[in-house]
Design a protein around this motif. Structure first.
Motif, mmCIF file in Angstrom:
data_model
loop_
_atom_site.group_PDB
_atom_site.id
_atom_site.type_symbol
_atom_site.label_atom_id
_atom_site.label_comp_id
_atom_site.label_asym_id
_atom_site.label_seq_id
_atom_site.Cartn_x
_atom_site.Cartn_y
_atom_site.Cartn_z
ATOM 1 N N GLY A 43 1.515 5.427 -2.428
ATOM 2 C CA GLY A 43 0.821 6.404 -3.809
ATOM 3 C C GLY A 43 1.204 5.945 -4.658
ATOM 4 N N LEU A 102 -4.247 -1.615 -2.305
ATOM 5 C CA LEU A 102 -4.628 -0.402 -2.902
ATOM 6 C C LEU A 102 -3.705 0.481 -1.579
ATOM 7 C CD1 LEU A 102 -8.286 -0.942 -4.103
ATOM 8 C CD2 LEU A 102 -6.106 -0.637 -4.887
ATOM 9 N N LYS A 103 -4.032 1.875 -1.875
ATOM 10 C CA LYS A 103 -3.093 2.934 -1.455
ATOM 11 C C LYS A 103 -4.116 2.967 0.079
ATOM 12 C CE LYS A 103 -1.901 8.051 -0.939
ATOM 13 N NZ LYS A 103 -0.959 7.780 0.140
ATOM 14 N N SER A 143 0.663 -1.350 0.272
ATOM 15 C CA SER A 143 -0.166 -0.096 -0.198
ATOM 16 C C SER A 143 0.961 1.823 -0.384
ATOM 17 C CB SER A 143 -0.742 -0.006 1.332
ATOM 18 O OG SER A 143 -1.247 0.864 1.480
ATOM 19 N N LEU A 154 -11.546 2.976 -7.368
ATOM 20 C CA LEU A 154 -10.840 2.615 -7.945
ATOM 21 C C LEU A 154 -10.280 0.642 -7.299
ATOM 22 C CD1 LEU A 154 -7.127 3.318 -7.748
ATOM 23 C CD2 LEU A 154 -7.213 2.936 -5.150
ATOM 24 N N TYR A 195 -12.408 5.717 -3.422
ATOM 25 C CA TYR A 195 -11.593 4.037 -2.943
ATOM 26 C C TYR A 195 -12.220 3.232 -3.511
ATOM 27 C CZ TYR A 195 -8.214 1.639 -0.235
ATOM 28 O OH TYR A 195 -7.502 0.265 0.014
ATOM 29 N N ASN A 251 -2.220 3.851 -6.046
ATOM 30 C CA ASN A 251 -3.627 4.853 -6.273
ATOM 31 C C ASN A 251 -4.486 5.337 -7.421
ATOM 32 O OD1 ASN A 251 -5.717 6.390 -4.984
ATOM 33 N ND2 ASN A 251 -4.356 8.529 -5.411
ATOM 34 N N ASN A 252 -3.670 4.001 -8.410
ATOM 35 C CA ASN A 252 -4.237 4.482 -10.193
ATOM 36 C C ASN A 252 -4.030 2.949 -10.095
ATOM 37 O OD1 ASN A 252 -2.781 4.117 -12.570
ATOM 38 N ND2 ASN A 252 -2.846 6.722 -12.778
#
Length: 325
Positions: A23, A44-45, A21, A87, A84, A26-27
């Protein structure tokens, strides 16, 4: 034929490398690149409870309507959570490997209402990062253990997907806590979380951020506690994290008893291609050592499987350096 599949917290991973986790995760499109490079799963972040509280407080200070406090806090939280959830959905749409949601929280009730939403959005597991730095001189270890188990039990009540606890290494009795978490339904633990590193700028006389990345020097604690916990508490999945930078670090953690490793700093430094490089080298090492699958050597050198397990408990340098001037 070399097989890198591993079982981690009830999930089947095509390789033991998990993108931690940060940055980096985050995509959704970038997460797909990690999968192409050979990652076995992606965390995930994190959603940060403290970050949302700080944003809510800042908006409240600018507001002329104190009675709107509950509305503002609810709006901030709902907005963060919806972003979130999107995402998760997008990452699941693009990726075939497990997508693990991550929550950074420190209270038992704050995130329970959203845990089910994370599952419904498609998350394959939830990683709970509960640790915070306790400085209250009246606080006891039992209070900290109770906080972990309260959050774990409440989340387990509302989801059916695996729940993993990410721990910091500043805990007085790690095996006792992990044993308690296992008894309360934890599907796995991550050893360890890396925290903010403070430093002091002598020119400005101010507190500043230290190095954000881990180094090879951080791996020793990770290996020690992975080996001890996996040897003393069988049948709980462990992901080693912090200090894992190359293929040798990965193999060492697996030998110590990890089912998987989480990587972050090395990927920031070298990009997604480091994942494919590491998996290639691990496969070559396994070929030369005559291993066909990870199961043949995971935990081979943990606390329960070496002739002198006290080596993992040794904390003093005296026996090593007593001959030196």
């Amino acid at each position: 034929m070399i097989n890198l599949k591993t079982q981690y917290a009830g999930l089947t991973l095509q390789s033991p490398i998990i993108v931690s986790s940060s940055g980096l995760t985050n995509n959704a499109e970038r997460n797909k690149e990690f999968e192409k490079a050979g990652a076995g799963a992606i965390v995930l972040k994190s959603l940060f409870e403290e970050q949302m509280e700080m944003q809510s407080d800042a908006m409240l200070q600018e507001s002329d309507y104190p009675e709107a406090a509950d509305y503002i806090r609810g709006y901030i939280k709902a907005n963060h959570v919806e972003n979130y959830l999107e995402l998760i959905r997008k990452s699941k749409e693009l990726c075939t490997i497990p997508i693990i949601a991550s929550i950074n929280c420190y209270r038992a009730d704050t995130w329970i209402e959203f845990a089910k939403q994370l599952q419904d959005a498609g998350a394959d597991a939830i990683e709970l990062n509960v640790f915070f730095l306790e400085t209250d001189i009246h606080h006891s270890c039992e209070d900290l253990y109770r906080l972990y188990t309260q959050i774990l039990k409440k989340v387990k009540q509302v989801v059916t997907i695996p729940v993993i606890i990410k721990l910091g290494k500043y805990i007085s009795n790690m095996p006792a806590l992990v044993n308690q978490l296992k008894a309360n339904g934890a599907d796995g633990v991550v050893l360890f979380n890396r925290f903010y590193q403070p430093d002091i700028d002598l020119n400005t006389m101010q507190l500043v951020s230290g190095n954000v990345f881990s180094s090879h020097a951080d791996l020793s604690d990770t290996i020690r506690w992975t080996a001890i916990v996996s040897g003393k508490i069988p049948n709980i999945s462990i992901a080693s994290s912090t200090g894992v930078h190359d293929w040798e670090d990965v193999v060492k953690c697996l030998l110590a008893g990890a089912s998987a490793v989480e990587m972050c700093s090395a990927i920031y430094t070298h990009g997604a291609e480091i994942i494919s490089q590491i998996t290639t080298c691990v496969e070559e090492w396994m070929h030369q050592a005559h291993y066909e699958s990870l199961d043949q050597f995971i935990g081979k050198l943990n606390y329960a499987n070496i002739p002198n397990p006290a080596l993992y408990e040794r904390s003093q340098f005296m026996k090593y350096f007593s001959n030196r001037d």
